[in-house]
Scaffold this motif. Structure first.
Motif, PDB file in Angstrom:
ATOM      1  N   GLU A   1       8.324  -6.286  13.851  1.00 22.24           N
ATOM      2  CA  GLU A   1       7.621  -4.777  14.376  1.00 22.24           C
ATOM      3  C   GLU A   1       6.621  -4.650  13.422  1.00 22.24           C
ATOM      4  O   GLU A   1       6.624  -4.988  12.265  1.00 22.24           O
ATOM      5  N   ASP A   2       5.595  -4.087  13.719  1.00 23.22           N
ATOM      6  CA  ASP A   2       4.274  -3.867  12.588  1.00 23.22           C
ATOM      7  C   ASP A   2       4.387  -2.857  11.821  1.00 23.22           C
ATOM      8  O   ASP A   2       4.011  -2.979  10.634  1.00 23.22           O
ATOM      9  N   ASP A   3       5.581  -2.017  12.046  1.00 22.83           N
ATOM     10  CA  ASP A   3       5.723  -0.998  11.209  1.00 22.83           C
ATOM     11  C   ASP A   3       6.886  -0.968  10.270  1.00 22.83           C
ATOM     12  O   ASP A   3       7.509  -0.016   9.789  1.00 22.83           O
ATOM     13  N   ILE A   4       7.484  -2.309  10.268  1.00 23.92           N
ATOM     14  CA  ILE A   4       8.519  -2.466   9.157  1.00 23.92           C
ATOM     15  C   ILE A   4       8.143  -2.089   7.751  1.00 23.92           C
ATOM     16  O   ILE A   4       6.791  -2.154   7.602  1.00 23.92           O
ATOM     17  N   VAL A   5       9.028  -1.298   6.833  1.00 26.93           N
ATOM     18  CA  VAL A   5       8.352  -0.774   5.515  1.00 26.93           C
ATOM     19  C   VAL A   5       9.540  -1.226   4.560  1.00 26.93           C
ATOM     20  O   VAL A   5      10.883  -1.438   4.629  1.00 26.93           O
ATOM     21  N   CYS A   6       8.903  -1.329   3.183  1.00 26.16           N
ATOM     22  CA  CYS A   6       9.871  -1.812   2.204  1.00 26.16           C
ATOM     23  C   CYS A   6       9.206  -1.269   1.034  1.00 26.16           C
ATOM     24  O   CYS A   6       8.117  -1.170   0.848  1.00 26.16           O
ATOM     25  N   VAL A   7      10.189  -0.560   0.237  1.00 30.88           N
ATOM     26  CA  VAL A   7       9.774   0.092  -1.017  1.00 30.88           C
ATOM     27  C   VAL A   7      10.599  -0.526  -1.916  1.00 30.88           C
ATOM     28  O   VAL A   7      11.802  -0.486  -2.023  1.00 30.88           O
ATOM     29  N   HIS A   8      10.016  -1.233  -3.243  1.00 32.44           N
ATOM     30  CA  HIS A   8      10.768  -1.703  -4.182  1.00 32.44           C
ATOM     31  C   HIS A   8      10.865  -0.922  -5.307  1.00 32.44           C
ATOM     32  O   HIS A   8       9.986   0.328  -5.384  1.00 32.44           O
ATOM     33  N   PRO A   9      12.002  -0.694  -6.108  1.00 34.05           N
ATOM     34  CA  PRO A   9      12.015   0.264  -7.156  1.00 34.05           C
ATOM     35  C   PRO A   9      10.581   0.478  -8.017  1.00 34.05           C
ATOM     36  O   PRO A   9      10.160  -0.286  -8.397  1.00 34.05           O
ATOM     37  N   ALA A  10      10.173   1.716  -8.034  1.00 32.79           N
ATOM     38  CA  ALA A  10       8.942   2.192  -8.663  1.00 32.79           C
ATOM     39  C   ALA A  10       7.656   1.547  -8.079  1.00 32.79           C
ATOM     40  O   ALA A  10       6.905   1.537  -8.705  1.00 32.79           O
ATOM     41  N   GLY A  11       7.864   1.188  -6.774  1.00 28.59           N
ATOM     42  CA  GLY A  11       6.706   0.560  -6.423  1.00 28.59           C
ATOM     43  C   GLY A  11       6.154   1.286  -5.096  1.00 28.59           C
ATOM     44  O   GLY A  11       6.616   2.399  -5.017  1.00 28.59           O
ATOM     45  N   ALA A  12       4.987   0.746  -4.633  1.00 27.51           N
ATOM     46  CA  ALA A  12       4.274   1.569  -3.562  1.00 27.51           C
ATOM     47  C   ALA A  12       4.995   1.156  -2.070  1.00 27.51           C
ATOM     48  O   ALA A  12       5.912   0.098  -2.119  1.00 27.51           O
ATOM     49  N   ARG A  13       4.785   1.802  -1.077  1.00 24.86           N
ATOM     50  CA  ARG A  13       5.209   1.455   0.226  1.00 24.86           C
ATOM     51  C   ARG A  13       4.295   0.266   0.727  1.00 24.86           C
ATOM     52  O   ARG A  13       3.457   0.436   0.767  1.00 24.86           O
ATOM     53  N   VAL A  14       5.105  -0.823   1.148  1.00 21.63           N
ATOM     54  CA  VAL A  14       4.654  -2.006   1.786  1.00 21.63           C
ATOM     55  C   VAL A  14       5.061  -2.009   3.217  1.00 21.63           C
ATOM     56  O   VAL A  14       6.035  -1.741   3.600  1.00 21.63           O
ATOM     57  N   VAL A  15       3.884  -2.080   4.089  1.00 18.29           N
ATOM     58  CA  VAL A  15       4.214  -2.139   5.470  1.00 18.29           C
ATOM     59  C   VAL A  15       3.626  -3.392   6.225  1.00 18.29           C
ATOM     60  O   VAL A  15       2.581  -3.712   5.817  1.00 18.29           O
ATOM     61  N   GLY A  16       4.616  -3.941   6.811  1.00 17.08           N
ATOM     62  CA  GLY A  16       4.148  -4.973   7.933  1.00 17.08           C
ATOM     63  C   GLY A  16       4.813  -6.279   7.221  1.00 17.08           C
ATOM     64  O   GLY A  16       4.961  -6.398   5.788  1.00 17.08           O
ATOM     65  N   ALA A  17       5.066  -7.340   8.194  1.00 10.21           N
ATOM     66  CA  ALA A  17       5.700  -8.204   7.614  1.00 10.21           C
ATOM     67  C   ALA A  17       5.001  -9.232   6.724  1.00 10.21           C
ATOM     68  O   ALA A  17       5.514  -9.831   5.430  1.00 10.21           O
ATOM     69  N   ALA A  18       3.741  -9.194   6.637  1.00  9.91           N
ATOM     70  CA  ALA A  18       2.819 -10.220   5.932  1.00  9.91           C
ATOM     71  C   ALA A  18       2.866  -9.428   4.559  1.00  9.91           C
ATOM     72  O   ALA A  18       3.030 -10.217   3.521  1.00  9.91           O
ATOM     73  N   ALA A  19       2.834  -8.198   4.528  1.00 15.67           N
ATOM     74  CA  ALA A  19       2.933  -7.479   3.172  1.00 15.67           C
ATOM     75  C   ALA A  19       4.241  -7.712   2.540  1.00 15.67           C
ATOM     76  O   ALA A  19       4.244  -7.904   1.296  1.00 15.67           O
ATOM     77  N   ILE A  20       5.298  -7.492   3.295  1.00 15.21           N
ATOM     78  CA  ILE A  20       6.472  -7.606   2.755  1.00 15.21           C
ATOM     79  C   ILE A  20       6.897  -8.901   2.183  1.00 15.21           C
ATOM     80  O   ILE A  20       7.375  -9.172   1.322  1.00 15.21           O
ATOM     81  N   ARG A  21       6.453  -9.851   2.918  1.00 15.31           N
ATOM     82  CA  ARG A  21       6.698 -11.225   2.667  1.00 15.31           C
ATOM     83  C   ARG A  21       5.965 -11.581   1.017  1.00 15.31           C
ATOM     84  O   ARG A  21       6.446 -11.953   0.190  1.00 15.31           O
ATOM     85  N   SER A  22       4.721 -11.076   1.107  1.00 12.37           N
ATOM     86  CA  SER A  22       3.985 -11.431  -0.432  1.00 12.37           C
ATOM     87  C   SER A  22       4.685 -10.647  -1.323  1.00 12.37           C
ATOM     88  O   SER A  22       4.689 -11.045  -2.339  1.00 12.37           O
ATOM     89  N   SER A  23       5.095  -9.403  -0.956  1.00 16.70           N
ATOM     90  CA  SER A  23       5.814  -8.690  -2.055  1.00 16.70           C
ATOM     91  C   SER A  23       6.901  -9.350  -2.719  1.00 16.70           C
ATOM     92  O   SER A  23       7.270  -9.326  -3.859  1.00 16.70           O
ATOM     93  N   PHE A  24       7.720 -10.018  -1.965  1.00 15.22           N
ATOM     94  CA  PHE A  24       9.042 -10.660  -2.019  1.00 15.22           C
ATOM     95  C   PHE A  24       8.751 -11.986  -2.806  1.00 15.22           C
ATOM     96  O   PHE A  24       9.336 -12.391  -3.726  1.00 15.22           O
ATOM     97  N   GLU A  25       7.616 -12.666  -2.294  1.00 18.09           N
ATOM     98  CA  GLU A  25       7.043 -13.887  -2.725  1.00 18.09           C
ATOM     99  C   GLU A  25       6.752 -13.605  -4.438  1.00 18.09           C
ATOM    100  O   GLU A  25       7.065 -14.167  -5.193  1.00 18.09           O
ATOM    101  N   THR A  26       6.125 -12.610  -4.586  1.00 20.55           N
ATOM    102  CA  THR A  26       5.764 -12.258  -6.051  1.00 20.55           C
ATOM    103  C   THR A  26       6.669 -11.868  -6.859  1.00 20.55           C
ATOM    104  O   THR A  26       6.774 -12.034  -8.233  1.00 20.55           O
ATOM    105  N   MET A  27       7.993 -11.060  -6.394  1.00 21.09           N
ATOM    106  CA  MET A  27       9.027 -10.849  -7.047  1.00 21.09           C
ATOM    107  C   MET A  27       9.753 -12.024  -7.603  1.00 21.09           C
ATOM    108  O   MET A  27      10.238 -12.281  -8.617  1.00 21.09           O
TER     109      MET A  27
END
Length: 148
Positions: free
Chosen positions: A41-67
């Protein structure tokens, strides 16, 4: 590329199965398996502790890759609370996060909410929201103890 432990059809049998696969993939550093837990879905969302809201699969993937570039992360889930229906499941969990750094083993706590929906592909994660916490988090179950 590491072979996924779960095939998507097996993983999607229940919200509990998807949650287990999500945390196993996170611990193994397996970004492909981790992203297989998420809905398409386009509107999947992830918020890491003390982080910003990350929306969408590409952005979520990038956030976990960075982590995961900082090294292995071990997350142990404790004190799960669930609200379930036929097509949705909301899990509130306490996460113990252990990270191996140059200074040695470090750990922290997070309070997380995982939201799962039953999709055409089976159960999938649509939201993961984690906030900094501590092991002594008291559960407010008495009226008047809530902040809002």
């Amino acid at each position: 590329m590491p072979k996924p432990r779960y095939r998507p059809a097996e993983m999607a049998a229940s919200a509990d199965d998807v949650e287990a696969a999500f945390y196993e993939a996170l611990q193994a550093g397996d970004i492909e398996q981790l992203m297989a837990c998420w809905a398409d879905e386009d509107d999947i969302v992830c918020v890491h502790p003390a982080g910003a809201r990350v929306v969408g699969a590409a952005a979520i993937r990038s956030s976990f890759e960075t982590m995961l570039t900082g090294g292995r992360i071990r997350v142990t889930v404790e004190r799960t609370r669930k609200v379930e229906s036929l097509s949705a499941s909301v899990h509130s969990v306490l996460e113990r996060i252990d990270v191996q750094t140059a200074e040695g083993q470090q750990h922290a706590w997070a309070v997380a909410t995982n939201v799962f929906l039953k999709t055409a592909q089976g159960w999938r994660l649509v939201a993961h929201h984690a906030s900094p916490g501590r092991a002594e988090v008291a559960e407010a179950t008495v009226p008047g103890q809530l902040l809002h």
